[in-house]
Design an enzyme around this catalytic site. Structure first.
Site, PDB file in Angstrom:
ATOM      1  CB  SER A   4      -0.898   0.056   1.236  1.00 54.86           C
ATOM      2  OG  SER A   4      -1.920  -0.872   1.123  1.00 54.86           O
ATOM      3  CG  HIS A  35      -2.568  -1.745  -3.802  1.00 59.74           C
ATOM      4  ND1 HIS A  35      -1.554  -2.605  -3.448  1.00 59.74           N
ATOM      5  CD2 HIS A  35      -3.077  -1.277  -2.651  1.00 59.74           C
ATOM      6  CE1 HIS A  35      -1.470  -2.659  -2.129  1.00 59.74           C
ATOM      7  NE2 HIS A  35      -2.368  -1.863  -1.622  1.00 59.74           N
ATOM      8  CG  HIS A  57      -5.217  -6.486   0.022  1.00 52.26           C
ATOM      9  ND1 HIS A  57      -5.098  -5.498  -0.931  1.00 52.26           N
ATOM     10  CD2 HIS A  57      -4.186  -6.330   0.876  1.00 52.26           C
ATOM     11  CE1 HIS A  57      -4.022  -4.762  -0.647  1.00 52.26           C
ATOM     12  NE2 HIS A  57      -3.449  -5.247   0.430  1.00 52.26           N
ATOM     13  CE1 TYR A  59      -9.281  -4.687   0.955  1.00 45.77           C
ATOM     14  CE2 TYR A  59      -7.570  -5.581   2.370  1.00 45.77           C
ATOM     15  CZ  TYR A  59      -8.006  -4.613   1.485  1.00 45.77           C
ATOM     16  OH  TYR A  59      -7.179  -3.588   1.132  1.00 45.77           O
ATOM     17  CD  GLU A  60      -8.399  -5.825  -3.526  1.00 48.27           C
ATOM     18  OE1 GLU A  60      -8.574  -5.613  -4.731  1.00 48.27           O
ATOM     19  OE2 GLU A  60      -7.259  -5.858  -3.010  1.00 48.27           O
ATOM     20  CB  ALA A  87       1.002   0.022   4.674  1.00 50.17           C
ATOM     21  CG  MET A 185      -5.544  -6.025   6.393  1.00 52.00           C
ATOM     22  SD  MET A 185      -6.775  -4.897   5.747  1.00 52.00           S
ATOM     23  CE  MET A 185      -6.952  -3.759   7.131  1.00 52.00           C
ATOM     24  CB  SER A 186      -0.915  -8.267   2.432  1.00 56.36           C
ATOM     25  OG  SER A 186       0.082  -7.413   2.959  1.00 56.36           O
ATOM     26  CG  ASN A 209      -2.074   2.758  11.571  1.00 52.23           C
ATOM     27  OD1 ASN A 209      -1.787   2.366  10.439  1.00 52.23           O
ATOM     28  ND2 ASN A 209      -2.707   2.010  12.433  1.00 52.23           N
ATOM     29  CG  HIS A 221      -6.589   3.576   2.267  1.00 50.70           C
ATOM     30  ND1 HIS A 221      -5.733   2.517   2.504  1.00 50.70           N
ATOM     31  CD2 HIS A 221      -6.555   3.774   0.921  1.00 50.70           C
ATOM     32  CE1 HIS A 221      -5.208   2.106   1.352  1.00 50.70           C
ATOM     33  NE2 HIS A 221      -5.686   2.856   0.382  1.00 50.70           N
TER      34      HIS A 221
HETATM   35  N1  HPA Z   1      -4.349  -2.573  10.773  1.00 51.02           N
HETATM   36  C1  HPA Z   1      -4.333  -3.412   9.722  1.00 51.02           C
HETATM   37  N2  HPA Z   1      -3.717  -3.117   8.577  1.00 51.02           N
HETATM   38  C2  HPA Z   1      -3.102  -1.935   8.468  1.00 51.02           C
HETATM   39  C3  HPA Z   1      -3.096  -1.015   9.529  1.00 51.02           C
HETATM   40  C4  HPA Z   1      -3.750  -1.353  10.750  1.00 51.02           C
HETATM   41  O1  HPA Z   1      -3.784  -0.603  11.740  1.00 51.02           O
HETATM   42  N3  HPA Z   1      -2.381   0.063   9.103  1.00 51.02           N
HETATM   43  C5  HPA Z   1      -1.984  -0.201   7.831  1.00 51.02           C
HETATM   44  N4  HPA Z   1      -2.410  -1.410   7.446  1.00 51.02           N
END
Ligand code: HPA
Length: 248
Positions: A4, A35, A57, A59-60, A87, A185-186, A209, A221
């Site tokens: 990301s 992406h 991903h 989730y898509e 990320a 998530m990856s 974050n 995002h």
């Molecule tokens: N959680 C899950 N995936 C992420 C996050 C998060 O806080 N930040 C960037 N990708």
């Protein structure tokens, strides 16, 4: 594999040939902003590279097998090293936004390994576990190279969830107690696939974050994309130097 907001890492590739995923048979098309969906072939630090700008991903709605087609393609092209990036949300309280961390282990919270329509007949799973998924030699090389460039590259455990939601405060707290330093998530299926093919894996996670389980806050995002762009200033020269130092 550029995660990301990290697609622009491919801008450092010299004499690039850009092939949109849409033009490659069976390639899935990423649907998330940040992406773009291009395969970029060229040279970096004097060595041949292939970069995947954009990840699909789970989730898509892609199946595990579909999501793995881009990385499977690189493995079939004969890559010697798979460099993954993503990320992530920082759980380790010492981490800060913009930090680049090398993944040295993971917690697989994707629960996908037995869902494959095409399982390995010997195990029933396409993705076997291994404690050697993240190659310790490449990790040490990356840390040494980062130090030469003037920054420290910490290591951490990455927990992969299905998403697409970011975590609740209770989840961040729970994942921290489980031993996770970052959550995303990856990456985990791609690393396992490469490991099974005998290809070494070096994986970078950019903390975008940092969770504070005691203070209500929300992750967006846009914030994720902003901090991954910030980290590019360190990750791009690091990867270029690794390419020139160890492959020439
Ligand atoms: N959680 C899950 N995936 C992420 C996050 C998060 O806080 N930040 C960037 N990708």
């Amino acid at each position: 594999m550029l995660g990301s907001g990290l697609g622009q890492l491919a801008d450092a590739i010299e004499s690039p040939t850009l092939i949109p995923y849409a033009g490659i048979p069976e390639f899935p098309q990423p649907g998330v902003s940040g992406h773009s969906g291009d395969l970029v072939l060229g040279h970096l630090g004097g060595t041949q590279v292939a970069a995947l700008k954009g990840r699909c991903h789970l989730y898509e709605g892609w199946s595990l097998e579909e999501s793995l087609i881009p990385v499977r393609t690189l493995l079939e092209l004969g890559i010697e090293l798979l460099i993954l990036s993503n990320a992530s949300g920082g759980i380790n309280p010492r981490f800060h936004s913009g930090l680049v961390v090398a993944i040295d282990s993971h917690i697989d919270w994707l629960f996908q390994t037995r869902k494959s329509p095409n399982p390995d007949p010997s195990t029933g799973s396409i993705l076997m576990r291994s404690h050697r998924t993240y190659d310790s030699m490449w990790l040490a090389r990356a840390q040494e190279t980062a130090l030469e460039m003037g920054f420290c590259l910490p290591t951490g455990t990455y927990l992969a969830t299905l998403g697409p939601n970011y975590e609740t405060r209770a989840e961040y707290r729970a994942f921290g107690r489980m031993g996770a330093d970052m959550v995303g998530m990856s990456t985990v299926p791609e690393a396992l696939l490469a490991m099974q093919h005998g290809v070494r894996v070096l994986a970078f996670s950019v903390v975008t974050n940092v969770a504070n389980a005691d203070v209500p806050s929300q992750t967006h995002h846009a914030e994720v994309l902003e901090w991954s762009a910030n980290a590019r200033a360190r990750l791009q020269p690091l990867v270029t130097k690794i390419a020139s130092k160890y492959f020439r």
